[in-house]
Design an enzyme around this catalytic site. Structure first.
Site, short mmCIF file in Angstrom:
data_model
loop_
_atom_site.label_atom_id
_atom_site.label_comp_id
_atom_site.label_asym_id
_atom_site.label_seq_id
_atom_site.Cartn_x
_atom_site.Cartn_y
_atom_site.Cartn_z
N GLN B 254 50.93 63.67 73.59
CA GLN B 254 51.49 62.47 71.87
C GLN B 254 52.56 62.31 71.90
O GLN B 254 53.41 62.19 71.14
CB GLN B 254 50.76 61.83 71.69
CG GLN B 254 49.36 60.81 71.73
CD GLN B 254 49.97 59.92 72.86
OE1 GLN B 254 51.38 59.05 72.22
NE2 GLN B 254 50.42 59.85 74.05
N HIS B 257 56.11 62.32 72.52
CA HIS B 257 56.74 61.30 72.11
C HIS B 257 58.03 60.80 71.94
O HIS B 257 58.39 60.95 71.88
CB HIS B 257 56.35 60.22 72.57
CG HIS B 257 55.21 59.35 73.58
ND1 HIS B 257 55.71 58.99 74.80
CD2 HIS B 257 54.28 59.70 73.90
CE1 HIS B 257 55.53 58.61 75.43
NE2 HIS B 257 54.38 58.93 74.99
N GLU B 322 45.58 53.90 69.09
CA GLU B 322 46.43 53.52 70.31
C GLU B 322 44.77 54.09 71.06
O GLU B 322 44.81 53.76 72.81
CB GLU B 322 47.61 53.45 69.86
CG GLU B 322 48.53 53.07 71.25
CD GLU B 322 49.66 53.55 70.96
OE1 GLU B 322 49.31 55.04 70.84
OE2 GLU B 322 50.18 53.40 72.53
N HIS B 323 45.14 55.88 71.48
CA HIS B 323 44.86 56.07 72.58
C HIS B 323 42.76 56.93 72.02
O HIS B 323 43.83 57.60 71.38
CB HIS B 323 46.06 57.76 72.84
CG HIS B 323 46.84 56.55 73.87
ND1 HIS B 323 47.68 56.43 73.09
CD2 HIS B 323 46.93 56.05 75.29
CE1 HIS B 323 48.86 56.26 73.93
NE2 HIS B 323 48.34 55.51 74.75
N ASP B 356 48.49 56.86 80.95
CA ASP B 356 49.98 56.31 81.31
C ASP B 356 50.20 55.67 82.30
O ASP B 356 51.00 54.84 82.22
CB ASP B 356 50.69 57.37 80.84
CG ASP B 356 50.33 57.41 79.44
OD1 ASP B 356 49.56 56.52 78.65
OD2 ASP B 356 50.57 58.54 78.79
N GLU B 410 38.70 12.34 54.48
CA GLU B 410 39.52 13.32 54.47
C GLU B 410 40.37 12.76 54.10
O GLU B 410 42.00 13.37 53.70
CB GLU B 410 39.36 14.46 55.55
CG GLU B 410 38.81 15.18 55.62
CD GLU B 410 38.87 16.51 57.19
OE1 GLU B 410 39.94 16.36 57.77
OE2 GLU B 410 37.97 16.74 57.44
N HIS B 415 44.15 8.05 61.51
CA HIS B 415 43.04 8.95 62.16
C HIS B 415 42.24 7.28 62.14
O HIS B 415 41.39 7.42 63.25
CB HIS B 415 42.97 10.08 61.06
CG HIS B 415 43.52 10.77 61.36
ND1 HIS B 415 45.03 10.78 60.76
CD2 HIS B 415 44.02 11.86 62.53
CE1 HIS B 415 45.34 11.91 61.02
NE2 HIS B 415 44.80 13.05 61.86
#
Lengths: 431, 431
Positions: B254, B257, B322-323, B356, B410, B415
């Protein structure tokens, strides 16, 4: 009077004006409110509630006694209606619950996908001038079905600090866990950052005015949000067999929401188009929100003439409306051709209001043409997925040279080594 | 050297520095690029490609001949690897395809939910300095399985205008429909607005640097986007049975990266922690991207000591990585306790690099703690849902008073009327 256009003579951007600009000054005001809530917590919430809702609050949270008393006070017939609606909504949304899966077809390889609920969710529910119990049902029930542990409702109080009994009844029936008497941007800020009283949540959902929408936009990333909803929209696709009274009433049911709402009729019948024009005028006079509806019809109301139902479907897919009514004799015939629409109402006895309150599908829907890529609120919005992957030593050994080669071709040596290193010694030993 | 901390003595915000600020000036530059592409289309794309990638382009689109020639040129062993990876990715992602459902348990009532594919999708694929064929597989295959009709890849060309043969091979194998030699913010703008050559899409996915991320943020709403990914993260949970060489290699995979990437080890074994410290130093020296990895380890690398595996799981759920690697003897024992993680790698022979490139689950994952509320890229990201609702006249008649009453409470008369009007004449006639 609502105007008639030929669909094939309009450019797409002329059909609906969806270019909604945020009001100047709102963002700065909202940033200040968020900053206040972050810095001063409950104290800031009390100040803002005094300023914006005129309410001098003691307890921010609604107590169990208040909740019970409200539930006893609600008209029993309306309680029954709320329960029926909640049952219908549950019945529909529980089909949205997905199963985890596992793939284990090869020896030594197991991979899959798990769903887990989001832990804490906040729901913005409009409280003043009128409370919307339907919003509470539509937002809380899917969260509950997803397994969310803490579902917090934030709703603006009346000046006396009270919350509508009907809203509290809806909260109880839907299964919310806590209710706070806070509204506007301060409610969003409180749920995004947490205060002494209000828990920090992971996702904020629910509608609101421009302050709520702006606040949601600003806290997005720190927490998740559902969507930033634009003005409400209806597209009625009707053929000559339709009763113009019904069509006009359905168009006006959207138009009364908001001066920026859009009501569009697409039809191949000129007699129907003319009759709807007159009917809208006739019905407008007797509506309590006639002024809003009149302005909305004048701004964004349109009748689009098409050659036939095929061209009508083309118009629908281009516009990607939030609500679509297929008011034709055999509506199921058209269903398969509709690619872009939030919620589809089939036939002459499924007016949109039926779905807004009661039938079961969600009423939180993609507006402004976003039905091209987004979806009604659902159980999916309250869960997240994780993938998992197991390889045995033997399985990795089979794959490891290909994985390492792939990594090296993308220039990532350490990725390659993390795979290769697990087999280095054995390869050395073999030499 | 990577530092060791006691987990229970850190405040949550001290564990990972995830407060990534956008670089000043980027937004203005990106706004100018977007404006240029909107105003001048292909001509602007050619100007920006000359300026940013040094490429003088004739055809913006890759032709069928180029595509075929690239596929012939790719190393046959790598072609095989790409096909195996694509098969694995398809095998995993096709389980994500959901079925439409219908609820029709009551007479006269039919409701349901349909999935339809998003029509056109654009994929940003990094092209320089190194092309990432894995990105193409991971983004195109789920779109293809979802039924997306037009899948456009945008990837920056080399200075001679060429696109990596390996990227083109991946595009062919994955099933992309068109490839354009454009990158950066100009690629995002072209796909969001369309130009003479580049089709306007409904959703833009795929990674990129700060220019791509900023452009995606700016066009979001007009088109959908997948996510704004933060720096990559790995959390390795390892007990004393783990080989420190493997753990160090996985953390470094990692760290290489990006200088902002995070590599964290959570362990209950102090001997392992110390051994990993030394191993990281030893391995760093021989990495081609050692400088990046060293800075990333110094900035964001951490070893967190925990009392036991229960506290380790608590740390995982708080960090929401993330991982996540579970490098323990019986990793499946912990799986059920993991609530927040993008992708989970089980055991000692499932290094993250395996996922990956090759195994099947997606490598586009939620970063920066967003695994609390978001999910890996999946087929779900390339479809949208529509609900539908049919009531017979009799079914609406049964419900209509409750629906109208709900609407009136309401404050929405129109409606209420849209439902009531369908029964008015008959009620008059009955009188």
């Amino acid at each position: 009077m609502i105007s008639i256009y030929e669909f094939d003579q309009l450019r797409p951007e002329e059909i609906l004006n969806r270019d909604i600009r945020a009001e100047a000054g709102v963002q700065a005001a909202v940033e200040e409110i968020i900053g206040g809530v972050r810095a001063r917590g409950d104290q800031a919430l009390r100040e803002y509630e005094r300023r914006f809702d005129g309410a001098v609050l003691d307890a921010l949270e609604v107590s169990e006694e208040e909740m019970e008393s409200a539930c006893r006070r609600v008209d029993p017939e309306f309680w029954k209606t709320l329960e029926m609606a909640a049952d219908n909504i549950r019945d529909f949304h529980r089909r949205q619950i997905h199963q985890d899966f596992v793939v284990s077809e090869r020896g030594g390889v197991v991979m899959g996908q798990r769903y887990t609920p989001i832990e804490k969710v906040g729901v913005c529910a409009p409280g003043t001038p009128v409370a919307f119990p339907s919003t509470i049902l539509m937002n809380v029930i899917p969260a509950r079905l997803a397994g969310v542990r803490e579902i917090v409702i934030a709703t603006a109080p009346e000046a006396d600090g009270s919350i509508s009994a009907e809203a509290l009844a809806a909260a109880r029936i839907a299964g919310a866990t806590r209710v706070f008497r806070i509204g506007g941007a301060q409610a969003v800020a409180a749920m995004a950052f947490g205060t002494e009283s209000v828990p920090k949540v992971d996702k904020i959902v629910g509608p609101g005015g421009v302050y709520v929408a702006t606040a949601k936009r600003l806290v997005f990333g720190l927490v998740d949000i559902d969507m930033i909803a634009g003005p409400s929209e209806i597209l009625v696709l009707a053929d000559g067999t339709c009763n113009p009274k019904y069509v006009a009433a359905d168009l006006l049911s959207q138009a009364e929401h908001d001066k920026l709402a859009s009501a569009v009729l697409v039809t191949d019948s000129r007699p129907l188009a003319r009759a709807v024009q007159l009917e809208i005028e006739a019905q407008l006079d007797s509506l309590s929100r006639g002024e809003v509806a009149r302005e909305s019809i004048a701004r964004n109301g349109k009748i689009l003439m098409v050659r036939d139902l095929d061209e009508a479907v083309e118009a629908v897919n281009l516009i990607a409306p939030e609500h679509l009514e297929l008011c034709v004799d055999d509506p199921f015939r058209l269903l398969g051709s509709i690619r872009n629409a939030g919620s589809i109402f089939l036939g002459k006895y499924a007016p949109e209001a039926l779905g807004d309150y009661f039938a079961g599908p969600n009423h939180t829907l993609p507006t402004s043409g976003t039905a091209r890529f987004s979806s009604p609120l659902s159980v999916d919005d309250f869960v997240k997925k994780s993938s998992f992957l197991y390889y045995s030593k033997e399985a990795l050994e089979q794959a490891h040279r290909r994985v390492a080669d792939f990594a090296r071709r993308e220039g990532l040596d350490a990725h390659a080594r993390s795979v290769a290193i697990r087999f280095e010694r054995e390869e050395e030993e073999r030499v």
